[in-house]
Design an enzyme around this catalytic site. Structure first.
Site, PDB file in Angstrom:
ATOM      1  N   HIS A 199     -21.228  28.568  23.703  1.00  0.00           N
ATOM      2  CA  HIS A 199     -21.656  27.475  24.599  1.00  0.00           C
ATOM      3  C   HIS A 199     -20.634  26.339  24.653  1.00  0.00           C
ATOM      4  O   HIS A 199     -20.598  25.590  25.618  1.00  0.00           O
ATOM      5  CB  HIS A 199     -22.985  26.870  24.124  1.00  0.00           C
ATOM      6  CG  HIS A 199     -24.108  27.844  24.100  1.00  0.00           C
ATOM      7  ND1 HIS A 199     -25.228  27.681  23.323  1.00  0.00           N
ATOM      8  CD2 HIS A 199     -24.297  29.017  24.763  1.00  0.00           C
ATOM      9  CE1 HIS A 199     -26.047  28.691  23.506  1.00  0.00           C
ATOM     10  NE2 HIS A 199     -25.506  29.525  24.364  1.00  0.00           N
TER      11      HIS A 199
ATOM     12  N   TYR B 148     -29.075  41.400  24.676  1.00  0.00           N
ATOM     13  CA  TYR B 148     -29.322  40.373  25.686  1.00  0.00           C
ATOM     14  C   TYR B 148     -29.130  40.968  27.083  1.00  0.00           C
ATOM     15  O   TYR B 148     -28.006  41.028  27.600  1.00  0.00           O
ATOM     16  CB  TYR B 148     -28.363  39.189  25.485  1.00  0.00           C
ATOM     17  CG  TYR B 148     -28.684  38.287  24.300  1.00  0.00           C
ATOM     18  CD1 TYR B 148     -29.778  38.525  23.472  1.00  0.00           C
ATOM     19  CD2 TYR B 148     -27.895  37.180  24.018  1.00  0.00           C
ATOM     20  CE1 TYR B 148     -30.071  37.691  22.396  1.00  0.00           C
ATOM     21  CE2 TYR B 148     -28.181  36.324  22.947  1.00  0.00           C
ATOM     22  CZ  TYR B 148     -29.266  36.591  22.140  1.00  0.00           C
ATOM     23  OH  TYR B 148     -29.549  35.757  21.085  1.00  0.00           O
TER      24      TYR B 148
ATOM     25  N   LYS C 161     -31.373  41.559  17.378  1.00  0.00           N
ATOM     26  CA  LYS C 161     -31.678  40.158  17.654  1.00  0.00           C
ATOM     27  C   LYS C 161     -31.964  40.058  19.144  1.00  0.00           C
ATOM     28  O   LYS C 161     -31.143  40.473  19.971  1.00  0.00           O
ATOM     29  CB  LYS C 161     -30.478  39.295  17.260  1.00  0.00           C
ATOM     30  CG  LYS C 161     -30.703  37.830  17.522  1.00  0.00           C
ATOM     31  CD  LYS C 161     -29.573  36.993  16.961  1.00  0.00           C
ATOM     32  CE  LYS C 161     -29.728  35.574  17.462  1.00  0.00           C
ATOM     33  NZ  LYS C 161     -28.704  34.671  17.019  1.00  0.00           N
ATOM     34  N   ILE C 162     -33.120  39.528  19.471  1.00  0.00           N
ATOM     35  CA  ILE C 162     -33.545  39.564  20.866  1.00  0.00           C
ATOM     36  C   ILE C 162     -34.322  38.289  21.167  1.00  0.00           C
ATOM     37  O   ILE C 162     -34.845  37.648  20.260  1.00  0.00           O
ATOM     38  CB  ILE C 162     -34.372  40.876  21.085  1.00  0.00           C
ATOM     39  CG1 ILE C 162     -34.513  41.221  22.554  1.00  0.00           C
ATOM     40  CG2 ILE C 162     -35.705  40.842  20.398  1.00  0.00           C
ATOM     41  CD1 ILE C 162     -34.869  42.688  22.776  1.00  0.00           C
TER      42      ILE C 162
END
Ligand code: FBP
Length: 262
Positions: free
Chosen positions: A26, A144, A175-176
């Site tokens: 980010h 993702y 990981k979701i």
């Protein structure tokens, strides 16, 4: 192949990970003067008794030293910046061998399933699973769903398919994201089979909303969470970490642990 050693990261099928790869994904817009410093995050991980910290290799190399080595390390092997507007693709930037040299107990990799570049990520991920499992190192897949062919990244069916892809491709931990649908999420978790589900934290919510979210994902059958911003953007990261930890590891409710934040 050696059976991947999940016991370094998961206890009684429960796990609490702290994610700090947002500086790459980010950029500085997520940070303030405190949490821009990786040391601040490692201190939270240590004091908050996290089951693992997730870093990219650059930060691990410069900061994962001394007492911080007590915190099991997961190195994410791929990444992208938010500066490009290409179709979703995250390329490998670190090898399994390098991650292990830096002390990683597991490696991670983001897959944007549904993206035009899905085949490339599948190919890189396949090689990583093979190399990591040959060493007994577990692999965490960020599943993702993303891109033009995915109109709703958070639909239960899309998340369930993504969880299944993670299992099919050899991930040990998936990981979701969470979609605030406790009942639907049970189906997402069923699709992951014997792979463990840890839920991403997402954008900052209020402390109470976040604790309720943690409670709900545990009710759905998740193994735990891999949280970033909700903790290290909080004014009370240690108190919040203790509260989250008790929901995950001690089966407490959000209400039971609210006192930490009063
Ligand atoms: P957060 O808990 O801060 O959402 O972190 C979870 C995470 O998966 C990070 O590991 C990653 O940097 C970020 O989300 C990426 O999210 P997105 O691709 O949706 O911007």
């Amino acid at each position: 192949m050696i059976i991947p050693r999940l016991s370094n990261l998961i206890t009684n099928n429960k796990a609490l990970f702290l994610a700090y790869d947002q500086g790459l994904e980010h950029g500085p817009s997520d940070f303030n003067l405190r949490n821009v410093d990786p040391k601040y995050i490692l201190d939270i991980a240590l004091e908050g008794k996290y089951d693992a910290i997730i870093l990219e290799h650059g930060v691990a190399e410069k900061y994962y030293h001394g007492a911080y080595k007590e915190i099991p390390l997961i190195i994410k092997l791929n990444g992208k910046s938010a500066l490009t507007h290409l179709s979703p693709f995250s390329t490998q930037i670190c090898s399994v061998k390098r991650a292990v040299q830096l002390g990683a107990k597991a490696v991670g990799f983001v897959i944007y399933d549904g993206s035009e570049q899905e085949p490339k990520m599948f190919e890189q991920f396949g090689k990583i699973v093979e190399e990591a499992h040959d060493l007994g190192i577990p692999v965490v897949a960020w599943m993702y769903p993303r891109g033009k062919s995915i109109p709703n990244e958070l639909s239960t069916e899309v998340l369930a398919y993504s969880a299944r892809i993670g299992l099919e491709l050899g991930a040990d931990i998936i990981k979701i994201k969470y979609n605030d649908d406790v009942e639907g999420y049970k189906w997402v978790i069923r699709n992951a089979g014997r792979a463990k589900i840890v839920v991403a934290g997402g954008n900052k919510r209020s402390n109470i909303d976040f604790l309720k979210m943690v409670q709900d994902v545990m009710i759905s059958g998740a193994t735990g969470i891999a949280v970033g911003r909700n903790v290290w953007q909080s004014e009370k990261p240690i108190a919040l970490s203790k509260a989250i930890r008790e929901i995950i590891h001690d089966n407490k409710s959000a209400k039971d642990v609210l006192h930490y934040l009063e």
